[in-house]
Design an enzyme around this catalytic site. Structure first.
Site, short mmCIF file in Angstrom:
data_model
loop_
_atom_site.label_atom_id
_atom_site.label_comp_id
_atom_site.label_asym_id
_atom_site.label_seq_id
_atom_site.Cartn_x
_atom_site.Cartn_y
_atom_site.Cartn_z
N ARG A 97 41.30 106.56 46.14
CA ARG A 97 41.55 107.81 45.72
C ARG A 97 40.47 108.63 45.06
O ARG A 97 39.64 108.14 44.46
CB ARG A 97 42.66 107.59 44.60
CG ARG A 97 43.02 108.68 44.06
CD ARG A 97 43.84 108.54 42.69
NE ARG A 97 44.21 109.86 42.23
CZ ARG A 97 44.23 109.90 40.90
NH1 ARG A 97 43.91 109.10 40.00
NH2 ARG A 97 44.70 111.27 40.53
N ARG A 146 48.96 117.64 27.92
CA ARG A 146 48.57 118.74 28.55
C ARG A 146 49.52 119.96 28.04
O ARG A 146 50.76 119.71 28.35
CB ARG A 146 48.34 118.72 29.86
CG ARG A 146 46.92 117.89 30.25
CD ARG A 146 46.49 118.00 31.74
NE ARG A 146 45.86 116.87 32.24
CZ ARG A 146 46.13 116.05 33.05
NH1 ARG A 146 47.19 116.28 33.98
NH2 ARG A 146 45.39 115.13 33.56
N HIS A 198 48.29 115.36 42.84
CA HIS A 198 49.25 114.51 43.00
C HIS A 198 49.79 114.32 44.45
O HIS A 198 50.79 114.37 44.74
CB HIS A 198 50.54 114.80 42.05
CG HIS A 198 50.33 114.62 40.58
ND1 HIS A 198 50.91 115.55 39.59
CD2 HIS A 198 49.63 113.62 40.15
CE1 HIS A 198 50.48 114.91 38.42
NE2 HIS A 198 49.90 113.95 38.85
N ASN A 246 41.30 102.95 42.81
CA ASN A 246 41.38 104.12 42.07
C ASN A 246 40.42 103.87 41.07
O ASN A 246 40.57 103.23 39.99
CB ASN A 246 42.84 104.19 41.97
CG ASN A 246 42.88 105.60 40.65
OD1 ASN A 246 41.79 106.34 40.33
ND2 ASN A 246 44.13 105.91 40.25
N HIS A 258 57.10 115.60 40.18
CA HIS A 258 56.27 114.30 39.87
C HIS A 258 56.08 114.37 38.29
O HIS A 258 55.41 115.29 37.89
CB HIS A 258 55.09 114.27 40.69
CG HIS A 258 54.13 112.96 40.13
ND1 HIS A 258 53.90 112.09 41.09
CD2 HIS A 258 53.50 112.98 38.92
CE1 HIS A 258 53.07 111.03 40.45
NE2 HIS A 258 52.81 111.67 39.15
N ARG A 310 60.11 108.01 26.32
CA ARG A 310 60.92 107.10 25.73
C ARG A 310 61.19 107.32 23.96
O ARG A 310 62.37 107.46 23.72
CB ARG A 310 60.91 105.46 25.89
CG ARG A 310 61.26 105.20 27.23
CD ARG A 310 60.58 103.76 27.54
NE ARG A 310 59.02 104.02 27.86
CZ ARG A 310 58.13 103.36 28.81
NH1 ARG A 310 58.79 102.29 29.24
NH2 ARG A 310 56.70 103.49 28.70
N ASN A 320 62.80 107.54 35.42
CA ASN A 320 63.49 106.42 34.59
C ASN A 320 64.30 107.48 33.36
O ASN A 320 65.16 107.00 32.78
CB ASN A 320 62.48 106.07 33.82
CG ASN A 320 61.84 104.71 34.51
OD1 ASN A 320 62.41 103.96 35.22
ND2 ASN A 320 60.49 104.97 34.76
N GLY A 362 54.86 112.33 35.59
CA GLY A 362 54.21 110.94 34.89
C GLY A 362 53.85 111.47 33.59
O GLY A 362 54.45 112.29 33.01
N VAL A 392 58.67 109.23 34.08
CA VAL A 392 59.38 110.02 33.48
C VAL A 392 60.70 110.21 34.51
O VAL A 392 62.00 110.23 34.17
CB VAL A 392 58.95 111.47 32.71
CG1 VAL A 392 60.21 112.05 32.35
CG2 VAL A 392 58.07 111.12 31.87
N GLY A 393 60.38 110.78 35.71
CA GLY A 393 61.15 111.17 36.55
C GLY A 393 62.02 110.13 37.06
O GLY A 393 63.50 110.42 37.36
N GLU A 412 51.84 105.61 45.37
CA GLU A 412 50.82 106.37 45.60
C GLU A 412 49.82 105.45 46.25
O GLU A 412 49.25 105.64 47.44
CB GLU A 412 50.15 107.02 44.50
CG GLU A 412 50.69 108.36 43.90
CD GLU A 412 50.21 108.68 42.91
OE1 GLU A 412 50.57 108.20 41.53
OE2 GLU A 412 49.46 109.78 42.87
P1 AMP Z 1 53.58 107.50 35.14
O1 AMP Z 1 52.19 108.41 34.71
O2 AMP Z 1 54.03 107.94 36.45
O3 AMP Z 1 53.03 106.18 35.07
O4 AMP Z 1 54.55 107.69 33.93
C1 AMP Z 1 54.01 107.35 32.58
C2 AMP Z 1 55.24 108.09 31.83
O5 AMP Z 1 56.55 107.57 32.33
C3 AMP Z 1 55.02 107.43 30.23
O6 AMP Z 1 54.10 107.87 29.32
C4 AMP Z 1 56.63 107.53 29.65
O7 AMP Z 1 56.47 108.63 29.11
C5 AMP Z 1 57.19 107.62 30.78
N1 AMP Z 1 58.23 106.44 31.06
C6 AMP Z 1 57.97 105.10 31.59
N2 AMP Z 1 59.13 104.65 31.60
C7 AMP Z 1 60.04 105.44 30.98
C8 AMP Z 1 61.41 105.04 30.74
N3 AMP Z 1 62.16 104.04 31.04
N4 AMP Z 1 62.23 106.22 30.09
C9 AMP Z 1 61.63 107.26 30.01
N5 AMP Z 1 60.26 107.50 30.11
C10 AMP Z 1 59.71 106.48 30.80
#
Ligand code: AMP
Length: 399
Positions: free
Chosen positions: A90, A240, A179, A9, A207, A283, A333, A209, A330-331, A383
């Protein structure tokens, strides 16, 4: 024989890589080269449970690729003996040219570069990574896997903007969606989790993130998704805006005297939950909201409200929804986000089990009440594995 794929990537300032065993889904090595083209380059390489971090001088993508090769030689696994059968790349924007993954040749690379006006931050960097990887691994087949390809099934009624059609056609303006590898992987995994055939399963995938998108999947096929011409449209994200009245652009240009690049920067990098609260990480945002920070609380509410609106819209699009599926950082966790997104959706047949929602796990799971008509699933995305599998499919289809 185990078959492994080197997944690459390549971004404008970073190169992420993994060696993935496409059969059992494990990653034999995971690495990242950062700060390409800047000072203070850094490589991290994790294999066999050990993380190695070194400073590297990476003026360009060729140097980053060389640093990656050196890391494999120094820390393992030895690439020559790793059972590599393909390199999967990617690529962010495939436009209307690529409905599926393809083996890369000069023509494909030219097309990827030709789509750069639609993804100026991504496609040139993706192409740079492909070029140097093809030089580094000339004997392996290279496959491009597009973020947009899964969404090329979205029908015209959903992908057409109500914009002057000549202008739209001349500039290839339509909704593409992104995505796609994640939505493809997660929607298929959701069907498997439910014990159903993908072509018999309707799901809404969220999704969430740092970037975030929703996707309505009917019978395994994407029929609508929240990102558009670019990843700016749709859900509220880390930085965004998501959906916003386009007239805000005119207003800022006329009243604040901002130029287009400054507005682009605000919308893409300084908005979302960061712009609303000063906090980008979910978090931190949830912690601050729980501590009574009003800006954080409003940001969280705006984030969840947008999700609820999309869930309602996609329930209307799909008619029958078998599951709502949460994925990405986020989804996977954030229990408060899942609860906030689903609050008050009982009339759509969506009932979250509050206790199941609190359970922390890295496994796929169902967090709906036993009586919920629509299941609520948490499915970790992968992914890289999806890219590896699609690369193998392409290689196999050529015999
Ligand atoms: P990703 O783009 O899928 O890697 O997601 C990154 C984002 O996931 C981070 O910016 C956090 O906001 C969120 N994240 C990661 N771990 C946690 C957690 N344990 N609880 C809540 N949000 C989380």
């Amino acid at each position: 024989m185990t078959r492994r794929v080197l997944v690459i990537n390549s971004g404008s300032s970073s190169l992420k890589y993994q060696v993935v065993d496409a059969d059992d889904g494990t990653a034999l090595a995971v690495g990242l080269v950062e700060r390409i083209g800047a000072t203070g380059g850094r490589l991290s390489h994790t294999t066999a449970g050990q993380r190695h971090v070194v400073e590297v001088d990476v003026p360009d993508h060729a140097a980053a690729m060389a640093a990656m090769a050196q890391a494999f030689a120094g820390y393992g696994p030895e690439l020559a003996d790793a059972g590599l059968v393909a390199v999967g790349h990617r690529v962010v924007q495939g436009g209307e040219a690529f409905a599926r993954s393809v083996r890369i040749d000069a023509e494909v690379l030219d097309t990827v570069i030709g789509l750069s006006d639609l993804a100026p931050l991504h496609n040139p960097a993706n192409a740079a990574g492909i070029r140097v990887a093809m030089a580094q691994f000339p004997d392996l087949p290279h496959v491009a896997v597009f973020d947009t390809a899964f969404h090329l099934t979205v029908p015209p009624v959903a992908h057409t903007y109500a914009l002057d059609r000549k202008i739209a056609a001349a500039h290839r303006i339509r909704r593409y969606g992104f995505h796609g590898t994640s939505h493809a992987y997660v929607s298929r995994a959701a069907a498997a989790f439910l014990g159903r055939e993908p072509d018999q399963t309707n799901v809404i995938v969220l999704h969430l993130g740092n970037g975030a998108s929703a996707c309505a999947v009917r019978g395994g096929i994407s029929v609508d998704t929240s990102m558009g011409l670019t990843p700016l449209e749709g859900l509220v994200m880390g930085t965004r805006t998501g959906d916003i009245d386009p007239a805000v652009v005119f207003h800022l240009a006329r009243t604040a005297g901002m130029d287009i690049d400054a507005i682009d920067d605000v919308f893409n990098k300084r908005s979302g939950v960061l712009g609303l609260s000063g906090r980008q990480d979910m978090r931190d945002l949830v912690d601050a909201a729980e501590c009574g920070d009003d800006a954080a609380r409003l940001a969280l509410e705006v984030y969840c409200y947008r999700l609820r609106k999309y869930l309602g819209a996609y329930a209307a699009v799909l008619g029958r929804v078998d599951a709502v599926v949460f994925t990405a950082g986020v989804g996977e966790n954030s229990a408060p986000v899942r609860a906030g997104a689903l609050a008050g959706l009982e009339s759509l047949g969506i009932e979250l089990d509050p206790e199941a929602n609190q359970v922390r796990s890295s496994e796929p799971r169902d967090i709906a009440t036993p009586g919920s008509r629509v299941r609520v699933l948490v499915i970790p995305t992968n992914e890289e594995l999806e890219i590896a599998r699609q690369a193998l499919e392409v290689v196999d289809s050529r015999g």
